[in-house]
Each structure stands twice: as structure tokens, then as C-alpha cells.
Design an enzyme around this catalytic site. Structure first.
Site, PDB file in Angstrom:
ATOM      1  N   SER A  54       0.843  -1.187   0.000  1.00 25.63           N
ATOM      2  CA  SER A  54       0.000   0.000   0.000  1.00 25.63           C
ATOM      3  C   SER A  54       0.881   1.241   0.000  1.00 25.63           C
ATOM      4  CB  SER A  54      -0.895   0.028   1.241  1.00 25.63           C
ATOM      5  OG  SER A  54      -0.167   0.424   2.393  1.00 25.63           O
ATOM      6  N   ASP A  55       0.304   2.384  -0.308  1.00 30.30           N
ATOM      7  CA  ASP A  55       1.006   3.631  -0.074  1.00 30.30           C
ATOM      8  C   ASP A  55       0.924   3.949   1.425  1.00 30.30           C
ATOM      9  OD1 ASP A  55       2.401   5.995  -0.544  1.00 30.30           O
ATOM     10  OD2 ASP A  55       1.291   6.438  -2.371  1.00 30.30           O
ATOM     11  N   TRP A  56       1.600   5.000   1.826  1.00 27.09           N
ATOM     12  CA  TRP A  56       1.749   5.363   3.250  1.00 27.09           C
ATOM     13  C   TRP A  56       0.376   5.507   3.925  1.00 27.09           C
ATOM     14  CZ3 TRP A  56       6.550   6.744   5.732  1.00 27.09           C
ATOM     15  CH2 TRP A  56       6.412   7.266   7.008  1.00 27.09           C
ATOM     16  N   ALA A  58      -2.301   4.039   3.510  1.00 30.65           N
ATOM     17  CA  ALA A  58      -3.476   3.988   2.627  1.00 30.65           C
ATOM     18  C   ALA A  58      -4.516   2.986   3.109  1.00 30.65           C
ATOM     19  CB  ALA A  58      -3.043   3.640   1.198  1.00 30.65           C
TER      20      ALA A  58
END
Length: 396
Positions: free
Chosen positions: A284-286, A288
Site C-alpha cells: 500500500s502507499d503510506w 493507505a
């Protein structure tokens, strides 16, 4: 396509390279390891923590809580931890103090060079020189791996057609064709010809998908596009990166037609895995995963974790929801433990392919850190490439 004066391939079609992850011997080793792992240890492989910066020591350090988690096998990866000595220290806790000695994988944003700085990706794209783009990524990989990094959160292959978008500089612009060619070049440059090579830096194509299509160019904003536009404009560079052998992808912050990318099973499972045959893992992104609550599709942290992992997110960056929330859900039968097993398998597959189980300290050489940074030929090439990336505009 004929373009005078530039080195550009005729078509962005390459041989499929995901076979490097299709190794029966590795799969048998993963089977044996999964059979030994507890639920908490499996989920630990899906948990990525940020490094904690010590301002006095001027380096990342393990906090007491992080050290305890690593010793318990509840961390699979760190990001923003750099340095041959520092990563060796972190790695030693994982392989010498945890029950199963599963190595960590260290990720970092290596966007346009590491110590030797290259033009931003948008400027590199302006050169129309895929061989030089590949070489700049190769040099970045050599330098980053010399300082303990295994994995870069690049290339960003988002197609962007609104110049107001704040992250347009990280990609290759508006053209799916050019974006696909340069996605291949960067994946090849980062990863080299063999994962056994200690200079291999695992690539992460991001942000999957259509992150650059945010309405009004406002970052994190909604994206509302047709399936045809998704497939013809935004997905081709990702497909090219996967076919080039990219080891990982990163799910995007944005939603498409109301479905956040980190909970979008159509993207992460139906297209990426079923259609394209992707064998690596998705991070995932930070935070997310946690932000699925802000999107309004999850009322609780537990629901956010469940929706993300069921959609196809394998590693939770920073929010720690997988490791905190999923044990209870698995225990009460809310979803099948096999979902966790498959996510852990994908993460372990990349670690085995990198050879981290055979040599967890492969990127922890102080000699390489001293010798492989900012060599004269690297700096000269960067300066030459910068000159060839300049674009002059005349206002008539």
C-alpha cells in the site's frame, strides 16, 4: 515511429519476465516455512514500519517497541532505513533474534538517482532516450544497494495529463506509449539481469492505478474514468512494468468511481494477477489501508484491513492494521486464513528470489558503501544526461 536523433525502440513490447518468480524450489521452501509460521508471524511479513530517525546519532535506530516486534517476527520490512551498517544492525535482530530468522527487506524512494543525482523522471522522458534512462536507473541501483537498500518505490509510471497535478514531475508525462517504454527501461535498470546480483534493486511500479488522473490536478482527489480509458491510457505502463519483471507494485491513494485503489479487487486481483499473471507483491502507499476509513468504505480499522487484504494488498505500509486487526478476524472466521497465507507467500517469494535467506547481509558491505557512490563516470554521465534532457521553449 521514427524520431531523428534519439535512441528509441520501435515498440514497447518485451518478453514476459515474471517467470523469475515461478520457481518450484522456492515455492517448496515457502510451503515449508509457512507450515512453521504462526498467524502473527505470517502477518508480520505483511507489516512495514518506518525507520525512526535519531537526531543525535544522525541515523535510523530501532525503538524498543520496534525491536520487540522484530524479535517476535511481527515486522517484514522497513522503509527509510539507509546505510550498510545501519541495515546490518536491523537485519541482525531479525535473523539472529527472531524464532524463524526471516530476513527484513528494506525499501526507499530512489526516484532520480541515489547519491549521484539524475534529471527528474519527467526531464528524462523529454530526452526520448530509453537506453540512458535504463543506465541512470542502473547506477541508482548500484548506489542504493551499496547502502543497504533492497527495494525502491519506483518507477512512478502514472500517466498525467493535467499539468496542475503536483506529482507530475515523478512520471513520464501524458503518453501511454512513452510511459510504457520508459517503465520497461527503469525496471530493467533497477533490477538488472538477475536477482542473484547484489546490485539488484527490486522495482515497484506505482501508483496502481490512475493516480495521475485526479480531478482538477488535485492530489488525492477522486478519479472517474471509463474502463476503456483506464485500459487504454492509464494501465499500459503498468502492464509493461509487470512484463519487464517488476517485483512489486504499489496501490494508489485515489479511488476510481468510488472504489479506493487499496480496496479495489478488480484492479489488484482480476487485472493484475488473473489477467497479467503478476507473481510479486503489492504494497500500500503510506497509511493507505487506514485511510480506507476516510474514503467512507470502512467503518472500523478492522474492516479497512479486511477489505484491503481481500482486494489484494499484501503489505501494509505504516498503518499496522494487518498485524493489529487481522488476527482476531481470522480467529473468529471473518475471512479465511488462506488469504493471509497467500499474501505472506508473495512477500516471501520476493525475499527468496533476492537471495536474502541465503545471505541476509548481502547489501551490508561497508567496502561497497565506500567504493560505489558517486564515481567519476556516474557524475559525468549524469551531467551529460541532464544536458540532453533540457527542453527549450520559445514564446512567440
Amino acid at each position: 515511429m521514427v524520431i531523428v536523433g534519439v535512441n528509441f525502440p520501435a515498440v514497447p513490447v518485451i518478453a514476459r519476465q515474471q517467470t523469475r518468480f515461478e520457481n518450484r524450489a522456492i515455492e517448496r521452501k515457502i510451503d515449508s516455512l509457512l507450515a512453521l509460521m504462526t498467524m502473527e508471524e505470517k502477518l508480520g511479513q505483511l507489516n512495514q514500519l518506518p525507520g525512526h530517525w535519531d537526531s543525535q546519532k544522525k541515523r535510523s535506530v530501532l525503538t524498543p517497541e520496534q525491536r520487540k516486534m522484530v524479535e517476535e517476527g511481527r515486522v517484514g520490512s522497513f522503509l527509510n532505513v539507509v546505510g550498510a551498517g545501519v541495515t546490518r544492525e536491523f537485519q541482525s535482530v531479525a535473523v539472529e533474534r527472531s524464532r524463524l530468522s526471516i530476513p527484513l527487506i528494506f525499501g526507499y524512494d530512489v526516484i532520480h538517482g541515489f547519491r549521484t543525482v539524475f534529471p527528474i523522471p519527467l526531464a528524462e522522458a523529454s530526452s526520448w532516450d530509453s537506453e540512458s534512462v535504463e543506465r541512470s536507473a542502473r547506477i541508482a541501483a548500484v548506489e542504493a544497494t551499496a547502502m543497504g537498500v533492497h527495494w525502491t518505490f519506483a518507477p512512478m509510471v502514472d500517466i498525467a495529463r493535467d499539468p496542475r497535478w503536483g506529482r507530475i514531475a515523478e512520471g513520464s508525462g501524458e503518453a501511454p506509449y512513452l510511459g510504457s517504454v520508459l517503465a520497461v527501461a527503469r525496471v530493467r535498470g533497477f533490477q538488472g539481469s538477475s536477482f542473484a546480483d547484489p546490485t539488484t534493486l527490486v522495482a515497484c511500479a506505482k501508483h496502481f492505478a490512475a493516480y495521475g488522473g485526479a480531478e482538477g490536478g488535485r492530489d488525492y482527489n477522486v478519479v472517474d474514468i471509463s474502463e476503456r480509458t483506464l485500459r487504454e491510457v492509464y494501465l499500459p505502463p503498468f502492464k509493461a512494468a509487470v512484463d519487464a519483471g517488476a517485483g512489486t507494485l504499489m496501490s494508489a491513494f485515489n479511488e476510481i468511481a468510488g472504489i479506493p485503489s487499496s480496496a479495489n479487487r478488480h484492479l489488484l486481483t482480476s487485472i493484475l494477477r488473473s489477467e497479467w499473471g503478476f507473481k510479486g507483491f503489492v504494497v500500500s502507499d503510506w497509511t493507505a489501508v487506514e485511510e480506507l476509513k476516510q474514503h467512507g468504505i470502512a467503518g472500523t480499522s478492522a474492516e479497512a484491513a479486511r477489505k484491503a487484504i481481500e482486494a489484494g494488498v499484501d503489505m501494509d505500509m505504516v498503518s499496522e492494521l494487518f498485524v493489529k486487526e487481522l488476527p482476531t478476524l481470522a480467529a473468529n472466521g471473518t475471512f479465511a486464513e488462506s488469504v493471509i497465507d497467500e499474501a505472506a507467500r508473495r512477500v516471501l517469494r520476493v525475499k527468496f528470489a533476492l537471495g536474502l535467506f541465503e545471505n541476509p547481509y548481502r547489501n551490508c558491505s561497508l567496502d561497497r558503501e565506500r567504493l560505489d557512490l558517486m564515481k567519476k563516470e556516474y557524475v559525468e554521465f549524469a551531467r551529460s544526461f541532464a544536458a540532453r534532457s533540457l527542453v527549450l521553449l520559445k514564446n512567440d
